[in-house]
Design a protein around this motif. Structure first.
Motif, mmCIF file in Angstrom:
data_model
loop_
_atom_site.group_PDB
_atom_site.id
_atom_site.type_symbol
_atom_site.label_atom_id
_atom_site.label_comp_id
_atom_site.label_asym_id
_atom_site.label_seq_id
_atom_site.Cartn_x
_atom_site.Cartn_y
_atom_site.Cartn_z
ATOM 1 N N ARG A 317 1.940 -3.885 -14.081
ATOM 2 C CA ARG A 317 3.129 -4.739 -13.961
ATOM 3 C C ARG A 317 3.078 -5.773 -15.070
ATOM 4 N N ASP A 318 4.213 -6.008 -15.720
ATOM 5 C CA ASP A 318 4.169 -6.910 -16.864
ATOM 6 C C ASP A 318 4.229 -8.382 -16.470
ATOM 7 N N ARG A 319 4.708 -8.698 -15.285
ATOM 8 C CA ARG A 319 4.725 -10.090 -14.804
ATOM 9 C C ARG A 319 5.221 -10.079 -13.352
ATOM 10 N N PRO A 320 4.947 -11.134 -12.583
ATOM 11 C CA PRO A 320 5.498 -11.190 -11.228
ATOM 12 C C PRO A 320 7.017 -11.115 -11.252
ATOM 13 N N ILE A 321 7.591 -10.278 -10.386
ATOM 14 C CA ILE A 321 9.029 -10.035 -10.412
ATOM 15 C C ILE A 321 9.710 -10.580 -9.161
ATOM 16 N N GLY A 322 8.989 -11.345 -8.326
ATOM 17 C CA GLY A 322 9.594 -11.918 -7.138
ATOM 18 C C GLY A 322 9.883 -10.863 -6.089
ATOM 19 N N ASP A 323 11.028 -11.000 -5.441
ATOM 20 C CA ASP A 323 11.373 -10.089 -4.355
ATOM 21 C C ASP A 323 11.800 -8.718 -4.851
ATOM 22 N N LEU A 324 12.292 -8.625 -6.076
ATOM 23 C CA LEU A 324 12.767 -7.344 -6.604
ATOM 24 C C LEU A 324 11.605 -6.560 -7.189
ATOM 25 N N THR A 325 10.757 -6.061 -6.330
ATOM 26 C CA THR A 325 9.594 -5.309 -6.778
ATOM 27 C C THR A 325 9.349 -4.133 -5.850
ATOM 28 N N ALA A 326 8.947 -3.021 -6.442
ATOM 29 C CA ALA A 326 8.603 -1.829 -5.666
ATOM 30 C C ALA A 326 7.103 -1.728 -5.429
ATOM 31 N N ALA A 327 6.344 -2.773 -5.829
ATOM 32 C CA ALA A 327 4.890 -2.715 -5.692
ATOM 33 C C ALA A 327 4.438 -2.523 -4.236
ATOM 34 N N PRO A 328 5.010 -3.243 -3.239
ATOM 35 C CA PRO A 328 4.573 -2.998 -1.855
ATOM 36 C C PRO A 328 4.807 -1.558 -1.408
ATOM 37 N N ALA A 329 5.948 -0.984 -1.795
ATOM 38 C CA ALA A 329 6.228 0.407 -1.439
ATOM 39 C C ALA A 329 5.253 1.348 -2.141
ATOM 40 N N ALA A 330 4.882 1.015 -3.377
ATOM 41 C CA ALA A 330 3.926 1.842 -4.106
ATOM 42 C C ALA A 330 2.566 1.817 -3.426
ATOM 43 N N ARG A 331 2.133 0.634 -3.020
ATOM 44 C CA ARG A 331 0.843 0.540 -2.328
ATOM 45 C C ARG A 331 0.876 1.308 -1.014
ATOM 46 N N GLU A 332 1.974 1.173 -0.288
ATOM 47 C CA GLU A 332 2.088 1.858 1.009
ATOM 48 C C GLU A 332 2.042 3.368 0.840
ATOM 49 N N LEU A 333 2.757 3.886 -0.181
ATOM 50 C CA LEU A 333 2.764 5.336 -0.404
ATOM 51 C C LEU A 333 1.374 5.829 -0.773
ATOM 52 N N ALA A 334 0.708 5.119 -1.675
ATOM 53 C CA ALA A 334 -0.626 5.554 -2.099
ATOM 54 C C ALA A 334 -1.607 5.534 -0.929
ATOM 55 N N LEU A 335 -1.641 4.436 -0.213
ATOM 56 C CA LEU A 335 -2.614 4.302 0.867
ATOM 57 C C LEU A 335 -2.309 5.218 2.042
ATOM 58 N N SER A 336 -1.038 5.562 2.231
ATOM 59 C CA SER A 336 -0.691 6.492 3.315
ATOM 60 C C SER A 336 -1.255 7.879 3.063
ATOM 61 N N HIS A 337 -1.554 8.182 1.821
ATOM 62 C CA HIS A 337 -2.171 9.470 1.471
ATOM 63 C C HIS A 337 -3.629 9.288 1.071
ATOM 64 N N ASP A 338 -4.234 8.177 1.495
ATOM 65 C CA ASP A 338 -5.641 7.882 1.200
ATOM 66 C C ASP A 338 -5.932 7.917 -0.292
ATOM 67 N N THR A 339 -4.954 7.533 -1.080
ATOM 68 C CA THR A 339 -5.116 7.517 -2.531
ATOM 69 C C THR A 339 -5.456 6.102 -2.974
ATOM 70 N N PRO A 340 -6.592 5.907 -3.635
ATOM 71 C CA PRO A 340 -6.952 4.558 -4.088
ATOM 72 C C PRO A 340 -6.000 4.071 -5.177
ATOM 73 N N ILE A 341 -5.925 2.772 -5.349
ATOM 74 C CA ILE A 341 -4.984 2.194 -6.303
ATOM 75 C C ILE A 341 -5.669 1.071 -7.074
ATOM 76 N N SER A 342 -5.477 1.073 -8.374
ATOM 77 C CA SER A 342 -5.948 -0.002 -9.250
ATOM 78 C C SER A 342 -4.726 -0.750 -9.767
ATOM 79 N N GLU A 343 -4.833 -2.056 -9.880
ATOM 80 C CA GLU A 343 -3.680 -2.849 -10.316
ATOM 81 C C GLU A 343 -4.057 -3.766 -11.470
ATOM 82 N N LEU A 344 -3.150 -3.845 -12.446
ATOM 83 C CA LEU A 344 -3.293 -4.770 -13.562
ATOM 84 C C LEU A 344 -2.005 -5.565 -13.704
ATOM 85 N N GLU A 345 -2.151 -6.861 -13.768
ATOM 86 C CA GLU A 345 -0.997 -7.738 -13.966
ATOM 87 C C GLU A 345 -1.425 -8.853 -14.910
#
Length: 375
Positions: A317-345
């Motif tokens: 992610r290039d910078r915090p985007i406030g409420d207009l972000t798909a990051a929570p949905a991305a984390r939920e999708l990954a973790l729902s399939h037991d897929t680990p996730i790395s994040e850089l901001e």
């Protein structure tokens, strides 16, 4: 397989780094300053453009030119006139590639030629073709090459590539960290002058400072547990990187990371932008590449057999985007399939600074993965 012990042994890393990739990553800030000086010495600051060009065409071989075109197009914004000219040819060798101007190119258009080589006959022919059409020609390439002569004959602007002495012994990898900044920086200064991007001298100095800061955080002497690049490399050791990006600047940074992983580390990677990535990669995360699929066989020979390849999401992610972000949905999708996730901001800063930080950390990660994997 990744030799994780190598990551925390600076002397062993230096011995394994036959292509001076770590040195190139560490010197990225200095490369920006040198390239900016070359642009100034070439007279970029004295140009008096007669308005903005109708179109900006970018030509050059390999991944470096692709990344430069991607970055400049993103920085110029929606509706920008930046277009990459793809080469044709029977092989990726310098003598086999040819470039052609589109039929509409003419006197109100700008041709940018970027190459870490400069001996490609096709680029010299392109400069001659642009001159006949009346296009303005600007090139960034090593000094003393045939391309430099061709640009001079086309009455164009030539800016010498900022290289280091140790890079003269062998061809430069297109994804090498130093090559990108040596090609990109002079063109940022030029396009700032013609009003297509915002990259004044003080912004380029901030980019150099940010790159120096990342080199301190991600250098070989910094232990893995506090080094974001080494940590990411270790996390991707036996994984298929699924790179999701959010924000305008993160897109080209993610595509650059995938290219560097392929060329430097010999690793495949998938890259997509959020929120579309959630639909595009949903089936992938639910399939045989999911971490929950084909669990580790207790009887597998852990010496002779490599572990199964599973996906790991890398969220840039290039910078915090406030409420207009798909990051929570991305984390939920990954973790729902037991897929680990790395994040850089990145830390706060202007668009060029945050972009530089994402590129720098992922460049270091690709280099560490290459060295520890024996690539």
């Amino acid at each position: 397989m990744l030799d994780e012990s190598l990551l925390d042994t600076p002397d062993a890393l230096a011995e394994a780094d036959q292509r001076a990739l770590l040195r190139g990553a560490a010197e990225a800030g200095a490369r920006v300053r040198t390239a900016a000086r070359h642009a100034a010495e070439a007279g970029v600051g004295e140009l008096k453009p007669d308005g903005r060009p109708r179109g900006v065409l970018i030509a050059g071989p390999g991944l470096a030119a692709i990344c430069v075109a991607d970055l400049l197009g993103t920085l110029a914004g929606p509706g920008s006139p930046v277009t990459r000219l793809a080469p044709t040819g029977v092989a990726p060798a310098a003598g086999a590639l040819r470039w052609e101007l589109p039929g509409w190119a003419g006197s109100v258009d700008l041709l940018l030629i970027t190459t870490p080589d400069g001996t490609e006959p096709g680029l010299s022919l392109l400069a001659e073709q642009a001159y006949r059409r009346g296009c303005t020609v600007v090139a960034v390439a090593p000094a003393g090459t045939p391309l430099a002569d061709a640009v001079a004959k086309a009455h164009g602007l030539f800016m010498p590539l900022a290289t280091a002495p140790y890079e003269a012994d062998e061809p430069l990898a297109a994804s090498a960290p130093g090559v990108l900044w040596a090609l990109l920086t002079p063109l940022l200064a030029l396009l700032d002058r013609v009003g297509l991007v915002t990259a004044p001298a003080e912004s380029l100095e901030k980019v150099a400072d940010r790159l120096d800061h990342i080199a301190e955080r991600c250098g070989p002497a910094i232990a893995t547990y506090s080094n974001p690049a080494k940590t990411l490399a270790a996390e991707l050791a036996d994984a298929l990187p699924v790179i999701w990006t959010e924000g305008d600047s993160a897109g080209p940074a993610g595509r650059r990371f995938a290219s560097a992983l392929a060329e430097l580390a010999g690793r495949p990677a998938l890259v997509w932008e959020l929120p579309e990535a959630l639909a595009a990669h949903s089936a992938l995360l639910a399939g045989p590449l999911a971490a929950s699929a084909d669990p580790d066989d207790f009887f597998r020979d852990r010496v002779e057999e490599a572990p199964a390849l599973h996906a790991r999401v890398v969220l840039l992610r290039d910078r915090p985007i406030g409420d207009l972000t798909a990051a929570p949905a991305a984390r939920e999708l990954a973790l729902s399939h037991d897929t680990p996730i790395s994040e850089l901001e990145p830390e706060t800063g202007d668009e060029l600074e945050t972009l530089a930080e994402l590129i720098a950390i992922t460049d270091f990660a690709a280099v560490y993965l290459a060295l520890a994997s024996g690539a």
